[in-house]
Design a protein around this motif. Structure first.
Motif, mmCIF file in Angstrom:
data_model
loop_
_atom_site.group_PDB
_atom_site.id
_atom_site.type_symbol
_atom_site.label_atom_id
_atom_site.label_comp_id
_atom_site.label_asym_id
_atom_site.label_seq_id
_atom_site.Cartn_x
_atom_site.Cartn_y
_atom_site.Cartn_z
ATOM 1 N N MET A 1 0.821 -1.197 0.000
ATOM 2 C CA MET A 1 0.000 0.000 0.000
ATOM 3 C C MET A 1 0.859 1.253 0.000
ATOM 4 O O MET A 1 1.896 1.287 0.649
ATOM 5 C CB MET A 1 -0.904 0.025 1.229
ATOM 6 C CG MET A 1 -1.948 1.118 1.193
ATOM 7 S SD MET A 1 -2.593 1.489 2.835
ATOM 8 C CE MET A 1 -1.223 2.358 3.551
ATOM 9 N N LYS A 168 -3.846 3.673 12.211
ATOM 10 C CA LYS A 168 -3.517 2.356 11.650
ATOM 11 C C LYS A 168 -4.752 1.682 11.072
ATOM 12 O O LYS A 168 -4.668 0.899 10.112
ATOM 13 C CB LYS A 168 -2.873 1.490 12.729
ATOM 14 C CG LYS A 168 -2.400 0.127 12.246
ATOM 15 C CD LYS A 168 -1.602 -0.589 13.321
ATOM 16 C CE LYS A 168 -2.480 -0.950 14.501
ATOM 17 N NZ LYS A 168 -1.745 -1.750 15.522
ATOM 18 N N ARG A 171 -6.034 1.234 7.195
ATOM 19 C CA ARG A 171 -5.670 0.136 6.278
ATOM 20 C C ARG A 171 -6.874 -0.729 5.931
ATOM 21 O O ARG A 171 -6.923 -1.339 4.856
ATOM 22 C CB ARG A 171 -4.582 -0.736 6.885
ATOM 23 C CG ARG A 171 -3.200 -0.130 6.941
ATOM 24 C CD ARG A 171 -2.169 -1.167 7.364
ATOM 25 N NE ARG A 171 -1.994 -2.195 6.356
ATOM 26 C CZ ARG A 171 -1.038 -2.184 5.429
ATOM 27 N NH1 ARG A 171 -0.174 -1.181 5.382
ATOM 28 N NH2 ARG A 171 -0.949 -3.166 4.559
ATOM 29 N N THR A 210 0.189 3.671 8.935
ATOM 30 C CA THR A 210 -0.374 2.520 8.211
ATOM 31 C C THR A 210 0.706 1.578 7.691
ATOM 32 O O THR A 210 0.409 0.623 6.970
ATOM 33 C CB THR A 210 -1.228 3.009 7.019
ATOM 34 O OG1 THR A 210 -0.406 3.813 6.153
ATOM 35 C CG2 THR A 210 -2.414 3.823 7.490
ATOM 36 N N ALA A 212 2.941 1.997 5.392
ATOM 37 C CA ALA A 212 2.932 1.993 3.932
ATOM 38 C C ALA A 212 4.298 1.585 3.394
ATOM 39 O O ALA A 212 5.327 1.798 4.035
ATOM 40 C CB ALA A 212 2.558 3.384 3.409
#
Length: 455
Positions: A1, A168, A171, A210, A212
């Motif tokens: 992501m 978080k 996601r 998150t 990423a």
């Protein structure tokens, strides 16, 4: 992501927002989109954030701001029409702005933050509506709902640690999240903004929270350049650089990325890529923890104007315990932070940014230093600039300082101050503002000309 942030020029018009949508469509990993307020459409244009500041000031000063409100609404309406959206989204934005104008005005800074933050907030709503209209399942997410908690410091908010755990959860959200940059909420539920340009900070926070794989920061240039292209002709492009190098360059005047935005990405080991909305196929500049060092130890040269120097002299200053602490305490009492503090045995200079000073503060600072520290002399000088060499490779390369001072001497630039951090990632020179451009050109020629690199 991936988390992708789009700056003001990237979302300034319907045409630009269509480019953003294409970029999102071309990579399904781009799941969280952070947007700024609409920026300039052309050189002489006015950013929406500046229009909102005018709106807030008119409301505070006169109580009436209908004309200023209509100017802001006209920008959003133009974008909505260009995107083929109906008037519903403009009505939503108008209702939001009118509601904000009714908020308590007793605390001017908080009221200003409520209005400024509406630029990003309403643009996120508009862009989410457009993405949904073309089948991308765009979802506007408000920072309050997501739990982006920040300190209660208008115009200079800092994220609270518990916010990372809240964020978080993004996601798990389906579709493409469109998240407004630049602001969060205090624990009391009040909107508080980051420093100007703080959408970069929001993007970095979301990428860190998150986990990423990449934080993309889309702007209007293909990459970070080794020097300001408005001053140096065709400067070299930087392909890879470290977090520390970008932090130093951003602090010293590189406007492509907010200097505070790197910390969340750095702490959570998220690589950052600076890319161009108008040329998304260009590789951009990668910002990573470590890089290889090839040939040139200097990766970039930055310059920034708007500095003042508080000069303090006292005989045997070096033997007086606590002198530096008490000097900085005086600045703290006046809510002034310092940038550099080069010192000798009987004198010291404190470098600060001009915007922190008012005539009244200057008088207070000088008076306190005279009375509390019993100095021999103290005065404030203005009109300084800082030009800074940055590069991880400088610390193990001989002769960098000599080459830099020689280049400045050849350009006829008088050096007022030299400052090198203990990490030796940067080397700064204090000069007079009028010498800034020729100093930058001379240093670039010294460290980046083909003749120099091939030696």
């Amino acid at each position: 992501m991936k988390v992708s942030k789009f700056g003001g020029t990237s979302v300034a018009s319907a045409e630009q927002i269509k480019k953003v949508a294409n970029i999102i469509q071309n990579d399904p990993k781009r799941k969280i989109i952070v947007v700024s307020a609409p920026g300039k459409r052309f050189e002489s244009d006015i950013k929406v954030t500046d229009l909102l500041i005018r709106l807030a000031e008119a409301a505070l000063n006169t109580g009436e701001a209908e004309e200023e409100l209509q100017v802001v609404l006209a920008r959003y309406e133009e974008i909505a029409i260009g995107l083929g959206l109906d008037n519903e989204i403009v009505e939503v934005i108008e209702a939001d702005l009118r509601e904000r104008l009714q908020l308590n005005r007793e605390h001017h800074e908080l009221f200003l933050d409520q209005l400024k933050a509406s630029g990003e907030d309403n643009n996120a709503k508009l862009i989410a509506a457009y993405l949904k209209s073309i089948g991308l399942n765009g979802k506007y997410v408000n920072p309050k709902e997501a739990g982006l908690w920040v300190s209660d410091e208008p115009g200079r908010a800092r994220i609270l640690p518990e916010a990372y755990e809240n964020l978080k959860n993004l996601r798990a959200v389906d579709g493409v999240i469109v998240f407004p940059g630049f602001f969060g909420y205090s624990k009391e539920g009040t909107i508080v903004t980051f420093a100007r340009g703080g959408s970069d900070i929001t993007g970095s926070i979301l990428a860190a929270a998150t986990h990423a794989e990449l934080y993309e920061n889309f702007t209007d240039v293909d990459s970070v350049f080794a020097a300001n292209p408005k001053i140096v002709e065709n400067p070299a492009k930087i392909k890879r650089m470290t977090y520390r190098e970008m932090r130093e360059l951003s602090y010293a005047g590189f406007s492509v990325f907010h200097d505070e935005a790197l910390m969340p990405a750095f702490r959570h080991s998220v690589p950052v890529c600076i890319k161009n909305t108008n040329n998304p196929s260009a590789p951009g500049t990668m910002i990573i923890a470590e890089r290889e060092y090839i040939q040139n130890p200097v990766i970039g040269i930055a310059a920034d104007k708007g500095f003042s120097t508080i000069y303090v002299r006292k005989y045997l200053m070096n033997r007086e315990l606590g002198f530096g602490r008490r000097l900085l305490q005086i600045l703290e009492e006046e809510e002034v932070s310092y940038e550099h503090m080069p010192s000798g045995i009987d004198d010291t200079s404190v470098i600060i940014r001009n915007h922190q000073l008012t005539e009244e503060k200057e008088k207070q600072i000088i008076q306190k230093i005279r009375e509390q520290l019993e100095v021999d002399d103290v005065f404030i000088e203005k009109g300084f600039a800082m030009v800074v060499l940055v590069g991880e490779g400088m610390h193990n390369t001989l002769g960098i300082s000599a080459r830099a001072t020689t280049a400045l001497t050849k350009a006829g630039v008088n050096i007022e101050m030299i400052n090198q951090g203990s990490s030796e990632v940067s080397l700064g020179f204090g000069i007079h503002e009028e010498d800034t451009d020729k100093a930058l050109r001379s240093l670039y020629e010294e460290f980046f000309s083909m003749k120099t690199i091939m030696q």
